[in-house]
Design an enzyme around this catalytic site. Structure first.
Site, PDB file in Angstrom:
ATOM      1  N   TYR A  77     -11.388  19.036 -15.790  1.00  0.00           N
ATOM      2  CA  TYR A  77     -11.700  17.147 -15.950  1.00  0.00           C
ATOM      3  C   TYR A  77     -13.288  17.118 -14.987  1.00  0.00           C
ATOM      4  CZ  TYR A  77     -12.126  11.987 -15.689  1.00  0.00           C
ATOM      5  OH  TYR A  77     -12.420  11.467 -15.492  1.00  0.00           O
ATOM      6  N   ARG A 117       0.831  -0.980   0.057  1.00  0.00           N
ATOM      7  CA  ARG A 117      -0.051   0.414   0.200  1.00  0.00           C
ATOM      8  C   ARG A 117       0.582   1.107   0.347  1.00  0.00           C
ATOM      9  NH1 ARG A 117      -1.931   2.774   4.735  1.00  0.00           N
ATOM     10  NH2 ARG A 117      -2.545   0.055   4.933  1.00  0.00           N
ATOM     11  N   ASP A 152      -2.773  19.309 -14.117  1.00  0.00           N
ATOM     12  CA  ASP A 152      -3.146  18.292 -14.981  1.00  0.00           C
ATOM     13  C   ASP A 152      -2.367  17.797 -16.709  1.00  0.00           C
ATOM     14  OD1 ASP A 152      -4.448  16.026 -16.439  1.00  0.00           O
ATOM     15  OD2 ASP A 152      -6.571  15.928 -15.461  1.00  0.00           O
ATOM     16  N   LYS A 207      -5.174   6.819 -19.945  1.00  0.00           N
ATOM     17  CA  LYS A 207      -5.389   7.512 -21.158  1.00  0.00           C
ATOM     18  C   LYS A 207      -3.778   7.396 -22.757  1.00  0.00           C
ATOM     19  CE  LYS A 207      -8.321   9.269 -19.607  1.00  0.00           C
ATOM     20  NZ  LYS A 207      -9.116  10.166 -19.094  1.00  0.00           N
TER      21      LYS A 207
HETATM   22  C1  PLP Z   1      -9.150  10.768 -16.923  1.00  0.00           C
HETATM   23  C2  PLP Z   1      -9.465  12.208 -16.853  1.00  0.00           C
HETATM   24  C3  PLP Z   1      -8.801  12.498 -15.700  1.00  0.00           C
HETATM   25  C4  PLP Z   1      -8.812  10.995 -14.576  1.00  0.00           C
HETATM   26  O1  PLP Z   1      -8.636   9.926 -14.902  1.00  0.00           O
HETATM   27  P1  PLP Z   1      -8.940   8.427 -14.315  1.00  0.00           P
HETATM   28  O2  PLP Z   1      -7.692   7.554 -14.616  1.00  0.00           O
HETATM   29  O3  PLP Z   1     -10.240   8.119 -15.544  1.00  0.00           O
HETATM   30  O4  PLP Z   1      -9.384   8.864 -12.956  1.00  0.00           O
HETATM   31  C5  PLP Z   1      -7.852  13.425 -15.212  1.00  0.00           C
HETATM   32  N1  PLP Z   1      -7.959  14.126 -15.821  1.00  0.00           N
HETATM   33  C6  PLP Z   1      -7.503  14.277 -17.324  1.00  0.00           C
HETATM   34  C7  PLP Z   1      -7.830  15.532 -18.259  1.00  0.00           C
HETATM   35  C8  PLP Z   1      -8.683  13.074 -17.578  1.00  0.00           C
HETATM   36  O5  PLP Z   1      -8.810  12.829 -18.954  1.00  0.00           O
END
Ligand code: PLP
Length: 380
Positions: A100, A47, A170, A195
């Protein structure tokens, strides 16, 4: 990405071994106590840290140009760890750009713990008037979600630093390859590894990257206690994605630029949103921040009704209908809901790695369906 140099490197495994173990036994009680006192840098319990996950963390830190990284079970796990781990009741967060959705939903949830927030959806560097005495964090996303608007990140971090406020960005859209927020003065970068970095639509993951000191805070306050842990198995899938990230991103970019040029020529399309479409690629705002473009973009269909969007989307055969993006397969979605009534309708596509001629032919299937008005209610 460098060969596995962690424990067990002896036999020469070329793929990072998966340490499928929840704990690591120590040779003596004294040694156990010593290592447990600094769990962020010792393998004690998965963890906290795990060799396969740590190998990925080192690579991500190197790619972003940060001192340290921590991986999470998802992007939201990483974002949640930053917001809930670093903030306290009474703090205010300033979000800049279209963010997001779940991130601002989480911020709304944190209001019940006394953490306030403001969202400036228009990309601006003029945030001075929105900074308050209690602003503890400025959260950026560039390009922004859905509309892909680009922020002037160095201008924003200069203001934030003058006020002594931490910044988070982000960087999922660009991946660590195409944009380096830490070099632009951002303190912490967050990623959804689900992604492009994972890249095969078969793994969820997230990461936070920054200085050793801040990552220590993230580790103890946001990772250990909330438990959104990336498993060794998931880390090995993300590591596999990382190996082909540069070649995949080049191809996503090449395909996306072709698709954008095609979309811009369509009479049904009133706007295309992507840094390459919204800006002159030679503009300094773009050249200073991006060394490449990913394949997630949106466009606006003329006469935006839900029926027309559904007609367009349902005509597509190659573009699959669903959320997420960044994998092999091309995807399509829209934020439009049946009760919305905008002048034009936003459609978001993730340009995949299939032959771009097939992708363009598929989009043309959608445009042809819009032009063919049989079965539609008559005007008026
Ligand atoms: C998908 C996404 C997230 C969140 O990620 P997860 O892996 O789905 O929790 C955060 N920021 C952006 C820009 C995203 O496209």
């Amino acid at each position: 990405m460098g060969a596995w140099d962690g424990p067990g490197a002896g036999p020469g495994a070329v793929a990072p071994p998966i340490y499928q173990t929840s704990l690591f036994a120590k040779p003596s009680f004294e040694e156990f106590v010593r290592q447990q006192a600094a769990e962020h840098e010792n393998f004690v319990y998965s963890r906290g840290t795990n060799p396969t996950v740590a190998f990925l963390e080192e690579r991500l830190a190197l790619l972003e140009g940060g001192e340290a990284a921590k991986c999470f079970a998802s992007g939201m796990g990483a974002i949640g760890a930053v917001l809930a781990g670093l903030l306290r009741g009474g703090d205010h967060v300033l979000f800049v750009n279209t963010i997001y959705g779940p991130t601002t939903e989480l911020a709304a949830h944190l209001e019940r713990f006394g953490i306030r927030h403001t969202v400036l959806t228009e990309p601006t560097a003029d945030i001075e008037a929105h900074i308050r005495d209690d602003t503890a964090l400025i959260y950026l996303e560039s390009p922004g979600t859905m509309l892909m608007k680009v922020l002037d990140v160095p201008a924003l971090t200069t203001v934030a630093r003058r006020h002594g406020i931490r910044t988070v960005m982000d960087n999922t859209w660009s991946t660590p390859l195409f944009q380096k927020p830490l070099a632009a003065g951002v303190d912490l970068v967050v990623h959804s590894l689900t992604k492009y970095v994972g890249g095969h639509s078969d793994v969820l993951g997230g990461a936070v990257i920054g200085s050793r000191d801040t990552l220590r805070e993230v580790f103890y306050q946001g990772h250990q206690l909330f438990g959104a842990v990336m498993s060794a198995m998931e880390a090995s899938l993300v590591l596999r994605g990382l190996r082909t990230l540069p070649v995949r991103m080049e191809e996503h970019q090449r395909n996306a630029l072709r698709v954008i040029d095609h979309l811009r020529a369509q009479p049904e399309v009133v706007a295309v949103h992507h840094p390459y479409a919204d800006h002159d690629p030679a503009e300094e705002l773009i050249t200073a921040q991006f060394s490449g473009f990913s394949g997630l973009l949106s466009f606006e269909l003329r006469d935006g009704t839900f029926a027309r969007v559904a007609r367009f989307v349902d005509a597509l055969e190659l573009f699959r209908i669903g959320p997420s993006w960044g994998g092999y397969e091309s995807l399509v979605t829209s934020p439009l809901r049946p009760t919305d009534d905008p002048a034009s309708a936003l459609v978001r596509i993730s340009v995949g790695l299939e032959d771009v001629r097939s992708q363009i032919a598929d989009l043309d299937r959608g445009f042809a369906r819009l032009a063919d008005r049989t079965g539609e209610p008559a005007d008026g």
